[in-house]
Design an enzyme around this catalytic site. Structure first.
Site, PDB file in Angstrom:
ATOM      1  N   ASP A   8       0.871  -1.165   0.000  1.00  0.00           N
ATOM      2  CA  ASP A   8       0.000   0.000   0.000  1.00  0.00           C
ATOM      3  C   ASP A   8       0.922   1.232   0.000  1.00  0.00           C
ATOM      4  O   ASP A   8       2.118   1.112   0.296  1.00  0.00           O
ATOM      5  CB  ASP A   8      -0.878  -0.048   1.253  1.00  0.00           C
ATOM      6  CG  ASP A   8      -1.704   1.201   1.431  1.00  0.00           C
ATOM      7  OD1 ASP A   8      -2.347   1.621   0.455  1.00  0.00           O
ATOM      8  OD2 ASP A   8      -1.704   1.770   2.545  1.00  0.00           O
ATOM      9  N   ASP A  10      -0.099   5.013   1.043  1.00  0.00           N
ATOM     10  CA  ASP A  10      -0.326   5.968   2.137  1.00  0.00           C
ATOM     11  C   ASP A  10      -0.233   5.271   3.491  1.00  0.00           C
ATOM     12  O   ASP A  10      -1.006   4.356   3.771  1.00  0.00           O
ATOM     13  CB  ASP A  10      -1.716   6.610   1.991  1.00  0.00           C
ATOM     14  CG  ASP A  10      -1.849   7.408   0.710  1.00  0.00           C
ATOM     15  OD1 ASP A  10      -1.189   8.446   0.608  1.00  0.00           O
ATOM     16  OD2 ASP A  10      -2.598   6.984  -0.182  1.00  0.00           O
TER      17      ASP A  10
HETATM   18  C1  G6P Z   1      -5.443   5.785   0.140  1.00  0.00           C
HETATM   19  C2  G6P Z   1      -5.596   6.437   1.497  1.00  0.00           C
HETATM   20  C3  G6P Z   1      -6.957   7.029   1.668  1.00  0.00           C
HETATM   21  C4  G6P Z   1      -7.291   7.929   0.509  1.00  0.00           C
HETATM   22  C5  G6P Z   1      -7.241   7.148  -0.795  1.00  0.00           C
HETATM   23  C6  G6P Z   1      -7.515   8.009  -2.005  1.00  0.00           C
HETATM   24  O1  G6P Z   1      -6.093   4.581   0.150  1.00  0.00           O
HETATM   25  O2  G6P Z   1      -5.356   5.504   2.522  1.00  0.00           O
HETATM   26  O3  G6P Z   1      -6.986   7.731   2.880  1.00  0.00           O
HETATM   27  O4  G6P Z   1      -8.574   8.488   0.654  1.00  0.00           O
HETATM   28  O5  G6P Z   1      -5.931   6.600  -0.929  1.00  0.00           O
HETATM   29  O6  G6P Z   1      -6.448   8.911  -2.158  1.00  0.00           O
HETATM   30  P1  G6P Z   1      -6.442  10.126  -3.167  1.00  0.00           P
HETATM   31  O7  G6P Z   1      -4.993  10.565  -3.159  1.00  0.00           O
HETATM   32  O8  G6P Z   1      -6.858   9.597  -4.510  1.00  0.00           O
HETATM   33  O9  G6P Z   1      -7.388  11.141  -2.645  1.00  0.00           O
HETATM   34 MG    MG Z   2      -2.704   3.095   3.641  1.00  0.00          MG
END
Ligand code: G6P
Ligand code: MG
Length: 213
Positions: A8, A10
């Site tokens: 993953d 983030d």
């Molecule tokens: C990841 C993070 C989420 C976030 C999602 C979309 O999964 O953990 O917290 O909302 O990505 O990210 P973005 O950068 O497309 O808004």
């Molecule tokens: Mg994450």
């Protein structure tokens, strides 16, 4: 036998989970309510629009679609101000070394994230070429806990799901990995990541033994 590792982004490769939280909390505050770190756990791994739905539910608000689109765009633009300042120094401790260890051992490596900002982030932190496959929010239609993102990554790597191991900081991501038929190592706190097969706080001491535990 694990032949591929899927990361993953983030909260695993970089601490953008913090920036997502700050941007969502600002949006909630602008809408007149508070948004706790506990509530934020529910947004980890969840797509941007689904995250907004959860946030509005917490605030007890129901809004028309055009306004929701505007709010998610505002959150993203706030989030991007944090991202623009990122450098190689923002890669979480031990990650770059661990990726090198895996590559030297012949392991395939993929990124599996719901983020639509993944390529921008990888570019900023100097890891654009670190992955054999990148599956981001622009390639998936179903958000975690749906297993789609990890199944596409395994397919890209030419591996069966049972030969892939996922690294995740989100409850939804752990469920997605398991639904894909993959084991999952949680990055973070065991009391939150209870369903992970194994939990480590970070990658500082990560080595090959971790992969075939
Ligand atoms: C990841 C993070 C989420 C976030 C999602 C979309 O999964 O953990 O917290 O909302 O990505 O990210 P973005 O950068 O497309 O808004
Ligand atoms: Mg994450």
């Amino acid at each position: 036998m694990i032949r591929g590792c899927i990361f993953d982004l983030d909260g695993v490769i970089v601490d953008t989970a913090r920036y997502h939280y700050l941007a969502w909390r600002k949006l909630a505050n602008d809408l007149g309510f508070d948004f706790s770190e506990e509530n934020n756990e529910r947004l980890k791994g969840v797509s941007r629009m689904d995250s907004l739905e959860i946030l509005l539910e917490v605030g007890g608000l129901s809004l028309p679609d055009p306004q929701k689109l505007a709010l998610s765009a505002a959150k993203n633009s706030d989030y991007l101000t944090y991202i623009e300042k990122m450098t190689q120094a923002d890669v979480l401790p031990g990650v770059t070394r661990f990726l090198d260890v895996l590559r030297s051992a012949g392991m395939k490596i993929a990124l599996g994230t719901a983020s639509k900002n993944a390529l921008t982030i990888l570019h900023r932190i100097g890891l654009s070429n670190a992955f054999d496959s990148i599956v981001d929010g622009n390639r998936v239609t179903k958000a975690k806990p749906n297993p789609e993102v990890f199944l596409i990554a395994a397919d890209d790597l030419g591996l069966e799901p049972c030969n892939c191991l996922v690294f995740e900081d989100a409850v939804a991501g752990i469920e997605a990995a398991h639904r894909a038929g993959m084991k999952c190592i949680g990055i973070g706190r065991p009391e939150i990541l209870r369903k992970a097969d194994h939990v480590i706080p970070d990658f500082i001491n990560a080595n090959l033994e971790l992969v075939n535990f």
